[in-house]
Design an enzyme around this catalytic site. Structure first.
Site, PDB file in Angstrom:
ATOM      1  N   SER A 164     -54.070  -7.053  15.029  1.00  0.00           N
ATOM      2  CA  SER A 164     -54.348  -6.106  16.118  1.00  0.00           C
ATOM      3  C   SER A 164     -55.536  -6.665  16.891  1.00  0.00           C
ATOM      4  O   SER A 164     -56.254  -7.542  16.393  1.00  0.00           O
ATOM      5  CB  SER A 164     -54.730  -4.749  15.505  1.00  0.00           C
ATOM      6  OG  SER A 164     -55.349  -3.912  16.450  1.00  0.00           O
ATOM      7  N   TYR A 198     -59.112   0.670   9.035  1.00  0.00           N
ATOM      8  CA  TYR A 198     -58.147  -0.129   9.807  1.00  0.00           C
ATOM      9  C   TYR A 198     -58.779  -1.434  10.293  1.00  0.00           C
ATOM     10  O   TYR A 198     -58.214  -2.520  10.136  1.00  0.00           O
ATOM     11  CB  TYR A 198     -57.667   0.724  10.991  1.00  0.00           C
ATOM     12  CG  TYR A 198     -56.527   0.140  11.798  1.00  0.00           C
ATOM     13  CD1 TYR A 198     -55.206   0.444  11.489  1.00  0.00           C
ATOM     14  CD2 TYR A 198     -56.772  -0.688  12.891  1.00  0.00           C
ATOM     15  CE1 TYR A 198     -54.158  -0.070  12.251  1.00  0.00           C
ATOM     16  CE2 TYR A 198     -55.730  -1.207  13.651  1.00  0.00           C
ATOM     17  CZ  TYR A 198     -54.430  -0.886  13.331  1.00  0.00           C
ATOM     18  OH  TYR A 198     -53.400  -1.400  14.080  1.00  0.00           O
TER      19      TYR A 198
HETATM   20  N1  LIG Z   1     -48.995   0.668  17.766  1.00  0.00           N
HETATM   21  C1  LIG Z   1     -50.083  -0.014  18.096  1.00  0.00           C
HETATM   22  O1  LIG Z   1     -50.754   0.279  19.092  1.00  0.00           O
HETATM   23  C2  LIG Z   1     -50.492  -1.217  17.311  1.00  0.00           C
HETATM   24  C3  LIG Z   1     -51.428  -2.088  17.883  1.00  0.00           C
HETATM   25  C4  LIG Z   1     -51.831  -3.199  17.162  1.00  0.00           C
HETATM   26  C5  LIG Z   1     -51.310  -3.428  15.904  1.00  0.00           C
HETATM   27  N2  LIG Z   1     -50.404  -2.543  15.380  1.00  0.00           N
HETATM   28  C6  LIG Z   1     -49.896  -2.822  14.045  1.00  0.00           C
HETATM   29  O2  LIG Z   1     -48.498  -2.956  14.092  1.00  0.00           O
HETATM   30  C7  LIG Z   1     -47.937  -2.580  12.846  1.00  0.00           C
HETATM   31  C8  LIG Z   1     -46.796  -1.621  13.066  1.00  0.00           C
HETATM   32  O3  LIG Z   1     -47.280  -0.473  13.723  1.00  0.00           O
HETATM   33  P1  LIG Z   1     -46.354   0.507  14.576  1.00  0.00           P
HETATM   34  O4  LIG Z   1     -47.197   0.995  15.686  1.00  0.00           O
HETATM   35  O5  LIG Z   1     -45.054  -0.134  14.873  1.00  0.00           O
HETATM   36  O6  LIG Z   1     -46.197   1.704  13.519  1.00  0.00           O
HETATM   37  P2  LIG Z   1     -45.008   2.731  13.195  1.00  0.00           P
HETATM   38  O7  LIG Z   1     -45.660   3.903  12.597  1.00  0.00           O
HETATM   39  O8  LIG Z   1     -44.101   2.893  14.372  1.00  0.00           O
HETATM   40  O9  LIG Z   1     -44.175   1.940  12.071  1.00  0.00           O
HETATM   41  C9  LIG Z   1     -44.733   1.643  10.821  1.00  0.00           C
HETATM   42  C10 LIG Z   1     -43.606   1.477   9.815  1.00  0.00           C
HETATM   43  O10 LIG Z   1     -44.214   1.156   8.552  1.00  0.00           O
HETATM   44  C11 LIG Z   1     -43.575   1.915   7.559  1.00  0.00           C
HETATM   45  N3  LIG Z   1     -44.502   2.142   6.446  1.00  0.00           N
HETATM   46  C12 LIG Z   1     -45.694   2.780   6.487  1.00  0.00           C
HETATM   47  N4  LIG Z   1     -46.228   2.850   5.256  1.00  0.00           N
HETATM   48  C13 LIG Z   1     -45.364   2.221   4.431  1.00  0.00           C
HETATM   49  C14 LIG Z   1     -45.343   1.996   3.028  1.00  0.00           C
HETATM   50  N5  LIG Z   1     -46.311   2.451   2.224  1.00  0.00           N
HETATM   51  N6  LIG Z   1     -44.314   1.315   2.493  1.00  0.00           N
HETATM   52  C15 LIG Z   1     -43.284   0.892   3.276  1.00  0.00           C
HETATM   53  N7  LIG Z   1     -43.234   1.113   4.613  1.00  0.00           N
HETATM   54  C16 LIG Z   1     -44.258   1.771   5.177  1.00  0.00           C
HETATM   55  C17 LIG Z   1     -43.207   3.235   8.236  1.00  0.00           C
HETATM   56  O11 LIG Z   1     -42.165   3.923   7.536  1.00  0.00           O
HETATM   57  C18 LIG Z   1     -42.784   2.757   9.605  1.00  0.00           C
HETATM   58  O12 LIG Z   1     -41.391   2.464   9.660  1.00  0.00           O
HETATM   59  C19 LIG Z   1     -49.098  -2.000  12.020  1.00  0.00           C
HETATM   60  O13 LIG Z   1     -49.581  -2.987  11.114  1.00  0.00           O
HETATM   61  C20 LIG Z   1     -50.145  -1.703  13.061  1.00  0.00           C
HETATM   62  O14 LIG Z   1     -51.446  -1.762  12.532  1.00  0.00           O
HETATM   63  C21 LIG Z   1     -49.978  -1.449  16.054  1.00  0.00           C
END
Ligand SMILES: NC(=O)c1ccc[n+]([C@@H]2O[C@H](COP(=O)([O-])OP(=O)(O)OC[C@H]3O[C@@H](n4cnc5c(N)ncnc54)[C@H](O)[C@@H]3O)[C@@H](O)[C@H]2O)c1
Length: 267
Positions: free
Chosen positions: A149, A162
């Site tokens: 991130s 985080y």
């Molecule tokens: N959305 C943002 O703005 C953003 C920005 C930078 C980085 N990220 C990173 O991207 C990644 C994905 O984020 P996202 O926004 O797509 O999130 P999201 O909530 O849409 O998806 C996360 C997925 O992870 C799964 N998950 C969560 N805990 C779990 C567990 N214990 N075991 C198995 N599966 C699990 C959930 O079921 C879900 O399908 C994360 O690592 C997040 O930190 C997101």
């Protein structure tokens, strides 16, 4: 010029550069992970969606002719050597993506939540990389892609767990790159700013509370203040970068962190 042997792989792109490859995407049932699963499948890979959300994982795996691994990575039995070795054997592309968020000042931050975030977003990637490397080393090819991130490179208040986990993931990724280089294994981070996913939608209410502002001002006053481009990143844009990092074209890219943050980290 000195004739130093420098064998380069065939980097000519073709429509399905990942044909024959097997990819595993953690958290692949939603948001960025789902977009990554679709992109890698479009480019020819067989994709295993590893997620605790059974319905979404099974539905998407059917759509992309992949497979699903319904798993809660916070369950210690799911990440034992005995469970991980067969699941990671033969994986060519590992995308460490599963993540959660919690917004709270440090003095009120529940230590159990801190540990949960560190486990899921730092220790689990370590365990998955550890289980994936032996077969990657044996075949002389592997791609580790860590969804970090902008918070792997910059801090924001109220996100102690985080930001700590993502900074740690940056270090893990670089060490993996150094150890994997001679085995044809690359390891990189991608560093998005705010992406249009359920994780961000859920966070808007929490951000409004800790900053004491209405929810409809969170995007402009908190999330996009540092960005030169004032919009959310789309999941498909992150997936496209990951698709390239997984491809033969990126064979010389390792130990790197690729921002996609609309200019946030240019400051
Ligand atoms: N959305 C943002 O703005 C953003 C920005 C930078 C980085 N990220 C990173 O991207 C990644 C994905 O984020 P996202 O926004 O797509 O999130 P999201 O909530 O849409 O998806 C996360 C997925 O992870 C799964 N998950 C969560 N805990 C779990 C567990 N214990 N075991 C198995 N599966 C699990 C959930 O079921 C879900 O399908 C994360 O690592 C997040 O930190 C997101």
């Amino acid at each position: 010029m000195t004739d130093i042997p420098n064998p380069a792989p065939d980097t000519v792109s073709f429509p399905r550069p990942l044909a024959g490859k097997r990819a595993l995407v953690t958290g692949g049932a939603s948001g960025i992970g789902a977009a990554v699963a679709r992109t890698l499948a479009d480019r020819g890979a067989h994709v295993v969606i590893a997620d605790r959300d059974r319905d979404a994982a099974e539905q998407l795996s059917k759509e992309i002719s992949g497979s699903s691994w319904v798993v809660d990575f916070l369950d210690p039995s799911a990440v034992s050597d005995a469970a991980l070795a067969p699941a990671l054997d033969g994986i060519d592309i590992l995308v460490n993506n599963a993540g959660i968020q919690k917004v709270s000042p440090i003095e009120e931050f529940d230590p159990a939540d801190f540990r949960r975030i560190l486990t899921l977003m730092l220790e689990v990637p370590f365990l998955l990389i550890r289980a994936a490397l032996p077969s990657m080393y044996a075949q002389g090819f592997g791609r580790i892609i860590n969804v970090s991130s902008v918070h792997g490179l910059r801090a924001s208040p109220f996100k102690s767990a985080y930001v700590t986990a993502k900074h740690g993931l940056e270090g893990l990724s670089k060490v993996t790159a150094l150890e994997g280089g001679e085995h044809g294994v690359t390891s990189n981070c991608v560093n998005p700013g705010y992406v249009r996913t359920p994780l961000v939608e859920k966070q808007i209410a929490d951000q409004a509370v800790v900053h004491g502002i209405p929810e409809d001002e969170v995007l402009s006053k908190i999330m996009l203040t540092e960005s030169a481009i004032k919009r959310l990143v789309e999941p498909a844009e992150v997936a496209s970068l990951i698709g390239w990092l997984a491809s033969p074209d990126a064979a010389m890219v390792t130990g790197a962190s690729y921002t996609m943050d609309g200019g946030w980290s240019a400051r």
